[in-house]
Design a protein around this motif. Sequence first.
Motif, PDB file in Angstrom:
ATOM      1  N   THR A  22       4.264   4.276  -2.915  1.00 55.29           N
ATOM      2  CA  THR A  22       4.023   5.648  -2.443  1.00 55.29           C
ATOM      3  C   THR A  22       3.289   5.548  -1.098  1.00 55.29           C
ATOM      4  N   PRO A  23       3.136   6.671  -0.390  1.00 54.21           N
ATOM      5  CA  PRO A  23       2.306   6.632   0.835  1.00 54.21           C
ATOM      6  C   PRO A  23       0.896   6.085   0.555  1.00 54.21           C
ATOM      7  N   LEU A  24       0.316   6.452  -0.576  1.00 57.64           N
ATOM      8  CA  LEU A  24      -1.016   5.944  -0.941  1.00 57.64           C
ATOM      9  C   LEU A  24      -0.949   4.424  -1.126  1.00 57.64           C
ATOM     10  N   GLY A  25       0.091   3.958  -1.783  1.00 57.41           N
ATOM     11  CA  GLY A  25       0.261   2.514  -1.959  1.00 57.41           C
ATOM     12  C   GLY A  25       0.452   1.813  -0.628  1.00 57.41           C
ATOM     13  N   ARG A  26       1.232   2.449   0.224  1.00 58.84           N
ATOM     14  CA  ARG A  26       1.503   1.854   1.543  1.00 58.84           C
ATOM     15  C   ARG A  26       0.206   1.772   2.366  1.00 58.84           C
ATOM     16  N   SER A  27      -0.680   2.745   2.186  1.00 58.77           N
ATOM     17  CA  SER A  27      -1.937   2.759   2.971  1.00 58.77           C
ATOM     18  C   SER A  27      -2.831   1.587   2.592  1.00 58.77           C
ATOM     19  N   LEU A  28      -2.557   0.977   1.438  1.00 58.07           N
ATOM     20  CA  LEU A  28      -3.383  -0.141   0.956  1.00 58.07           C
ATOM     21  C   LEU A  28      -2.926  -1.483   1.532  1.00 58.07           C
ATOM     22  N   LEU A  29      -1.770  -1.507   2.146  1.00 54.32           N
ATOM     23  CA  LEU A  29      -1.219  -2.774   2.641  1.00 54.32           C
ATOM     24  C   LEU A  29      -2.131  -3.407   3.685  1.00 54.32           C
ATOM     25  N   GLU A  30      -2.681  -2.591   4.580  1.00 53.40           N
ATOM     26  CA  GLU A  30      -3.488  -3.150   5.676  1.00 53.40           C
ATOM     27  C   GLU A  30      -4.787  -3.809   5.177  1.00 53.40           C
ATOM     28  N   PRO A  31      -5.611  -3.076   4.388  1.00 48.83           N
ATOM     29  CA  PRO A  31      -6.813  -3.752   3.892  1.00 48.83           C
ATOM     30  C   PRO A  31      -6.491  -4.956   2.997  1.00 48.83           C
ATOM     31  N   MET A  32      -5.382  -4.870   2.289  1.00 53.02           N
ATOM     32  CA  MET A  32      -5.014  -6.027   1.456  1.00 53.02           C
ATOM     33  C   MET A  32      -4.602  -7.202   2.339  1.00 53.02           C
TER      34      MET A  32
END
Lengths: 94, 94
Positions: free
Chosen positions: B61-71
Amino acid sequence: MDREDHHLLAGRPRRFSELQVPLGSVTPKVLTESLRAMCRDGLVTRTAYDEIPPRVEYELTPLGRSLLEPMAAGCAWNREHLAELLAARTASAR
Amino acid sequence: MDREDHHLLAGRPRRFSELQVPLGSVTPKVLTESLRAMCRDGLVTRTAYDEIPPRVEYELTPLGRSLLEPMAAGCAWNREHLAELLAARTASAR
């Protein structure tokens, strides 16, 4: 918990009480265990000064300091998105 | 485990098997639980297509995608420093 006490150490060495007070909800036992684990992992050093009264300080190592940036990225995501995640979690529990 | 299957989903929707194969060491049970938790947290959607044979896909989801960078920041730190941390851990165990 490691995340918050890590940031507290970013500025300068800290005594146990200087970590414990801002981390109010953290028990001394958990804080002690976390600091011990971070020392074991080479992220923090513990220095005991031969003084009366005895003084112990915790300080970030270069390895510990290198972790500040990725942790800041995680904390920033948290501030921005945690509410959205918790709302999704609540909605899916219905 | 969430970290690695999260990256696998970065490109496009994936089927269970497309996640399971690259994550070889992860059991189907753990993968199922992780995906279920990520769906519950609004990070991933699960879409079941009414087809024969049945097809199920997982997508960020967009929320999931937003986590890619910090991960990615965490994974980069891991690649660069994990050996140093494990060496410190081994040394402190002696």
